[in-house]
Scaffold this active site. Structure first.
Site, PDB file in Angstrom:
ATOM      1  N   PHE B  11       0.857  -1.194   0.000  1.00  0.00           N
ATOM      2  CA  PHE B  11       0.000   0.000   0.000  1.00  0.00           C
ATOM      3  C   PHE B  11       0.889   1.240   0.000  1.00  0.00           C
ATOM      4  CE2 PHE B  11      -3.595   2.594   1.954  1.00  0.00           C
ATOM      5  CZ  PHE B  11      -4.418   2.482   0.845  1.00  0.00           C
ATOM      6  N   LYS B 128       7.272  -5.488 -11.102  1.00  0.00           N
ATOM      7  CA  LYS B 128       8.025  -5.991 -12.255  1.00  0.00           C
ATOM      8  C   LYS B 128       8.662  -7.360 -12.017  1.00  0.00           C
ATOM      9  CE  LYS B 128      10.387  -2.061 -12.324  1.00  0.00           C
ATOM     10  NZ  LYS B 128       9.542  -1.138 -11.558  1.00  0.00           N
ATOM     11  N   GLU B 152      -0.422  -4.349 -16.496  1.00  0.00           N
ATOM     12  CA  GLU B 152      -0.230  -3.062 -17.174  1.00  0.00           C
ATOM     13  C   GLU B 152       0.722  -2.134 -16.419  1.00  0.00           C
ATOM     14  OE1 GLU B 152      -1.784  -1.788 -20.373  1.00  0.00           O
ATOM     15  OE2 GLU B 152       0.127  -0.919 -19.864  1.00  0.00           O
ATOM     16  N   VAL B 155       5.100  -1.487 -16.841  1.00  0.00           N
ATOM     17  CA  VAL B 155       5.853  -0.715 -17.841  1.00  0.00           C
ATOM     18  C   VAL B 155       5.100   0.587 -18.138  1.00  0.00           C
ATOM     19  CG1 VAL B 155       6.815  -0.706 -20.192  1.00  0.00           C
ATOM     20  CG2 VAL B 155       6.761  -2.837 -18.893  1.00  0.00           C
ATOM     21  N   GLY B 157       4.098   2.963 -16.201  1.00  0.00           N
ATOM     22  CA  GLY B 157       3.065   3.337 -15.242  1.00  0.00           C
ATOM     23  C   GLY B 157       1.680   3.024 -15.779  1.00  0.00           C
ATOM     24  N   GLY B 209      11.966  13.560  -5.634  1.00  0.00           N
ATOM     25  CA  GLY B 209      11.346  12.264  -5.386  1.00  0.00           C
ATOM     26  C   GLY B 209      11.316  11.360  -6.604  1.00  0.00           C
ATOM     27  N   ASP B 223      16.449  -1.170 -13.979  1.00  0.00           N
ATOM     28  CA  ASP B 223      14.993  -1.019 -14.081  1.00  0.00           C
ATOM     29  C   ASP B 223      14.537  -1.167 -15.539  1.00  0.00           C
ATOM     30  OD1 ASP B 223      12.280   0.069 -13.043  1.00  0.00           O
ATOM     31  OD2 ASP B 223      12.812   1.477 -14.638  1.00  0.00           O
ATOM     32  N   LYS B 227      12.178  -4.066 -17.584  1.00  0.00           N
ATOM     33  CA  LYS B 227      11.031  -3.742 -18.447  1.00  0.00           C
ATOM     34  C   LYS B 227      11.209  -4.309 -19.852  1.00  0.00           C
ATOM     35  CE  LYS B 227       9.780   0.292 -15.734  1.00  0.00           C
ATOM     36  NZ  LYS B 227      10.138   1.703 -15.441  1.00  0.00           N
ATOM     37  N   GLY B 324       4.178   8.291 -11.244  1.00  0.00           N
ATOM     38  CA  GLY B 324       3.192   9.160 -10.619  1.00  0.00           C
ATOM     39  C   GLY B 324       2.194   8.309  -9.877  1.00  0.00           C
TER      40      GLY B 324
END
Lengths: 345, 345
Positions: B11, B128, B152, B155, B157, B209, B223, B227, B324
């Site tokens: 969460f 991922k 979904e 990759v 977002g 951030g 990362d 992906k 985001g």
């Protein structure tokens, strides 16, 4: 394996591109999607009309359309039926409407689509007329008859921008769309940036087959205005008409305008745009100077792109081919596969 | 109206962003899609674990996660269940796996996803690890149990690039993908173009951030490699592993490199790429100089974009937010709505 029988009304670039895809990819489609598409009827304005309930041979069909005798030289059950008779009396379950667009009256495509839905047939179309001028009526008719109305090919050719918006972005809250929706004018603007005058760039576009002998629909922005109305109809639920679009084409742009934009680090693009403003819609087609860093500024040549502005995802831009025989043929296939997904459940 | 009960494992930003969407948009979702999503269980590593078969109050949940007592201060039926017990014994029909990614072991997410599918629950994940390291196994398990596995959010977002490829481009024949798949490094490169050193740009990304205190996974390309493997697994049917990706990050790029690219009318981007070469796959992550007219060159800041190269449609590029809170939360909603479409048939 499920088989869908198709009647093609119109057999120009889009219809032939689609038939080529079926000719070359049937085995792949059968294997991957457990589906078969069979063309049983083709109607053309000048090359004849054929129907065979058992299906037409695709290679023969594609040869005949450019051969001296036209389609009716083919050994088939029926020749010479008019489009409405093919729609109503053939055994096709899906009518593929790919006749030429008329943005003033939408005819004869509008009558074809209405007749097909009323006869209980699914419709797939790449014809902008009915979708720009009568979408609400046709969508309601399709719902009432439990049939689907696929319109992917009407905007950005086969690049699946309409299904992206309808299936994948609808929950994100689309409130504005803007894009480069006409490859001919984008090609001309790209050539002008490379030093050509408007007249020379237009001649080059005509030589390459991007522009018609009468280029008015493209260069005066009528084509884009029709697409903007389609976007409004599909995503903003509005009964906008092409006449309500504030429209300006690219014919007044001079080499000086191009140079002035370049000096400012900008680039001219013909931008179609529609957005909600309060309870109203504002829609326009207009040559627009974009900074080079703008997502639409990099779309060059005959490419197309559309940016959806959404509440939850911000801006989402899809770019791809806006025209092309096989590319637009893919729009028809995409709508048929969507129909297959829905039918199969 | 159909109701789906959800258990959230994890969460953090994604889970909270998704809960915020549900809190703000439930009425809209019910009206437009005839569906209701009810969170019945939430498990966190440090903020407690709660379960209530009747559903959790979203506003209270979102307040509690940052309040002193954590989630277990809420008045619910069960507190303190571990993730596997929540997955197996709660009345949730869908497990939403949004715990932090581990690209070495995929754990604990891999065990969560396996347990959920084995218990006959649908899975939606933005993690991922399991999709990069065990997709073939998990997809087969989902098929065997007749459940869906939505990925979904792994990759780009919430930008629906994976469903675009899977649902709308699969018949076009995807043979190559390349893109900008990490917002942190793209932000750093954009800052360096604006004159910052690598160190200063990284510090700015951390202050905003975008980058973690330990930025290794982003700046060394791990990362993006994860992906790229996910894209290969989904679209090229390959059992590629992250170790097989030819990987190079952006830490060696100097202001001189940036200036040299600019002088040549080019721009550095960290490009993840995978393609079929004969019977093999070639996959790489590498800083790449792109001409300014390249469709990926205009993607600036924390944006992401992916180009699919296809047989029938040529290149199709989707650009949007790559991260985001609410944007990635939308990925979860998108997968749930797809599940709803399939379930409803």
């Amino acid at each position: 394996m499920q088989t869908y029988r198709l009647a093609l009304i119109g057999f120009g670039n889009v219809g032939q591109g689609f038939a080529e895809i079926l000719r070359d990819r049937s085995a792949d489609l059968a294997q991957r999607f457990d589906v078969q598409f069979q063309i049983v009827a083709v109607s053309t304005k000048r090359r004849g009309s054929v129907y065979d309930a058992r299906g037409l041979d695709l290679a023969a069909l594609l040869s005949a359309v450019t051969a001296p005798g036209g389609l009716e030289s083919l050994p088939v059950q029926q020749r010479g039926w008019d489009p409405l008779r093919l729609i109503r009396e053939s055994n096709a379950e899906v009518v593929v409407e790919v006749s030429p667009t008329d943005l003033q009256t939408a005819e004869p495509a509008l009558s074809h689509v209405r007749a097909a839905l009323e006869a209980g047939k699914h419709v797939v179309t790449a014809n902008k007329g009915p979708v720009a001028l009568a979408y609400a009526e046709l969508a309601a008719l399709a719902r009432a008859r439990g049939k689907t109305l696929g319109v992917e090919g009407t905007v950005m050719g086969g690049t699946p921008v309409l299904r992206l918006g309808q299936e994948l972005l609808s929950a994100a809250g689309i409130h504005q769309m803007q894009g480069i929706l006409n490859g001919t004018t984008n090609y001309i603007l790209t050539q002008m940036e490379n030093g050509a005058t408007y007249a020379a760039a237009l001649a080059e576009a005509q030589a390459r087959g991007y522009a018609e002998a009468d280029p008015t629909a493209d260069v005066e922005g009528y084509d884009v205005a029709g697409k903007v109305v389609i976007l409004a109809n599909l995503f903003l639920g509005a009964g906008l008409t092409p006449a309500q679009v504030d429209r300006q084409g690219i014919t007044q742009l001079t080499p000086d305008d191009i140079a002035a934009a370049r000096a400012a680090g900008e680039r001219w693009k013909l931008i179609g745009r529609v957005e909600r403003q309060g309870g109203q819609l504002a829609a326009s087609v207009r040559p627009t100077r974009l900074p080079l860093a703008h997502p639409l500024a990099g779309v060059s040549g005959a490419g197309n792109a559309l940016t959806f502005s959404t509440d939850l995802l911000g801006d989402v831009t899809l770019a791809g081919a806006g025209a092309g025989r096989v590319e637009t043929g893919y729009a028809i296939l995409g709508d048929l596969l969507a129909l297959h997904r829905q039918t199969r459940g």
